[in-house]
Each structure stands twice: as structure tokens, then as C-alpha cells.
Design a protein around this motif. Structure first.
Motif, PDB file in Angstrom:
ATOM      1  N   GLN A  60      -6.300   4.468 -18.353  1.00 44.35           N
ATOM      2  CA  GLN A  60      -6.274   5.715 -19.103  1.00 44.35           C
ATOM      3  C   GLN A  60      -6.375   6.902 -18.154  1.00 44.35           C
ATOM      4  OE1 GLN A  60      -9.286   3.685 -19.798  1.00 44.35           O
ATOM      5  NE2 GLN A  60      -8.058   2.369 -21.109  1.00 44.35           N
ATOM      6  N   LYS A  99      -9.673   9.078 -14.428  1.00 44.77           N
ATOM      7  CA  LYS A  99      -8.794   7.905 -14.438  1.00 44.77           C
ATOM      8  C   LYS A  99      -9.719   6.716 -14.667  1.00 44.77           C
ATOM      9  CE  LYS A  99      -5.568   5.339 -11.497  1.00 44.77           C
ATOM     10  NZ  LYS A  99      -4.959   5.305 -10.155  1.00 44.77           N
ATOM     11  N   CYS A 101     -10.393   2.505 -16.592  1.00 45.74           N
ATOM     12  CA  CYS A 101      -9.811   1.210 -16.958  1.00 45.74           C
ATOM     13  C   CYS A 101     -10.657   0.528 -18.035  1.00 45.74           C
ATOM     14  CB  CYS A 101      -9.638   0.320 -15.739  1.00 45.74           C
ATOM     15  SG  CYS A 101     -11.175  -0.037 -14.861  1.00 45.74           S
ATOM     16  N   HIS A 124      -2.385   6.921 -22.010  1.00 52.74           N
ATOM     17  CA  HIS A 124      -2.453   5.528 -21.558  1.00 52.74           C
ATOM     18  C   HIS A 124      -1.239   5.200 -20.694  1.00 52.74           C
ATOM     19  CE1 HIS A 124      -5.728   4.472 -24.355  1.00 52.74           C
ATOM     20  NE2 HIS A 124      -5.168   5.378 -25.127  1.00 52.74           N
ATOM     21  N   GLN A 125      -1.454   4.392 -19.695  1.00 53.89           N
ATOM     22  CA  GLN A 125      -0.354   3.939 -18.839  1.00 53.89           C
ATOM     23  C   GLN A 125       0.548   3.006 -19.624  1.00 53.89           C
ATOM     24  OE1 GLN A 125      -1.489   1.879 -15.211  1.00 53.89           O
ATOM     25  NE2 GLN A 125       0.385   0.721 -15.267  1.00 53.89           N
ATOM     26  N   LYS A 127       3.615   1.770 -17.916  1.00 48.33           N
ATOM     27  CA  LYS A 127       3.935   0.878 -16.810  1.00 48.33           C
ATOM     28  C   LYS A 127       3.915   1.676 -15.521  1.00 48.33           C
ATOM     29  CE  LYS A 127       8.981   1.219 -16.779  1.00 48.33           C
ATOM     30  NZ  LYS A 127      10.223   0.481 -16.803  1.00 48.33           N
ATOM     31  N   LYS A 128       3.662   0.997 -14.435  1.00 42.92           N
ATOM     32  CA  LYS A 128       3.668   1.626 -13.120  1.00 42.92           C
ATOM     33  C   LYS A 128       5.099   1.649 -12.621  1.00 42.92           C
ATOM     34  CE  LYS A 128       1.224   1.503  -8.747  1.00 42.92           C
ATOM     35  NZ  LYS A 128       0.174   0.829  -7.985  1.00 42.92           N
TER      36      LYS A 128
END
Length: 140
Positions: A60, A99, A101, A124-125, A127-128
Motif C-alpha cells: 500500500q 509505504k 505491506c 494499492h499496488q 503490479k511492479k
């Protein structure tokens, strides 16, 4: 910081588990000279710490907008969570940037804990997209 220091930092960024001797062979210095330069860069604050990137299932990005002046209490509360990866006081959009997790349940508990200090925006992530490149960080 000179070209040799930048080359050492580039090598450490690629693989921080290399020995000083291995790095020295790539940047044309002895292992002892590499070790001394690394120590100097640590002392000067160019290298802050050695770390790894751990894969997380949840990531996040939380922007904090303070609604109280209890900054120290808020900061201590945030720092008490192991799921906090990075924590910054910022300018611009928001007062702090986090940041983290947290899993879904933990995130809910965390947000409930901080909501009496602030409003927040959570992203929210998905994808990288690419590996990180710290080369710019070392430019003086």
C-alpha cells in the motif's frame, strides 16, 4: 564522490552480496580500497544502510492528511508497526507518506488506529512494472 565511488555503488545496487574483492575486480581497485571507500560513503551518509527487497503479497501507498497537531504521537504509532516499509514527512499533497505491506485485516486495524489523528488516502499496488534503479540517487 568520484567515478570509482559511483561504480562501486552501481555494483552494490546490482548485487550487494558481492565481496569487496569481486567489486574491486570490476572497478579496477583492490578489495581493501573498495572496503575503505564503502566505509567512507557510510560515514558521509551516502550509503545509509544495507538492505534487501522482500517480496510482499500486499503493498500500500498511504498519503496522510493530518487533522490534529499530535505529530509525535502519530509518528510513534506508525513506527510501532512492523508492516511499515517506508515513512516520510512530505510537502505537497499530504503531510506524510507511508509505504506498507499490511494484509487486508491488518490494514483495517491500522487505519482505525490512526484515524483519530488524520484523514488518509490508500492506493494499492497492482503490479511492479520494472526493477528499481538507484543510479540517480548517487549523483551529486
Amino acid at each position: 564522490m568520484d567515478k570509482k565511488d559511483r561504480a562501486i555503488l552501481d555494483e552494490l545496487t546490482k548485487d550487494s552480496r558481492q565481496s569487496w574483492k569481486e567489486i574491486g575486480e570490476k572497478v579496477f581497485l583492490t578489495g581493501q580500497a573498495v572496503g575503505q571507500r564503502v566505509l567512507t560513503m557510510q560515514t558521509c551518509g551516502i550509503i545509509e544502510r544495507f538492505t534487501i527487497d522482500k517480496k510482499t503479497d500486499y503493498l500500500q501507498f498511504i498519503t496522510i492528511y493530518m487533522s490534529s497537531n499530535q505529530f509525535s504521537s502519530f509518528e510513534n504509532t506508525v513506527k510501532s508497526y512492523n508492516q511499515i516499509i517506508e515513512f516520510y514527512k512530505i510537502t505537497g499533497d499530504g503531510c506524510y507518506f507511508i509505504k506498507s505491506c499490511f494484509d487486508k485485516f491488518e490494514l483495517t486495524l491500522f487505519l482505525e488506529k490512526i484515524e483519530h489523528y488524520c484523514r488518509y488516502k490508500v492506493s494499492h499496488q497492482l503490479k511492479k512494472l520494472s526493477p528499481h534503479n538507484h543510479a540517480e540517487k548517487y549523483t551529486l
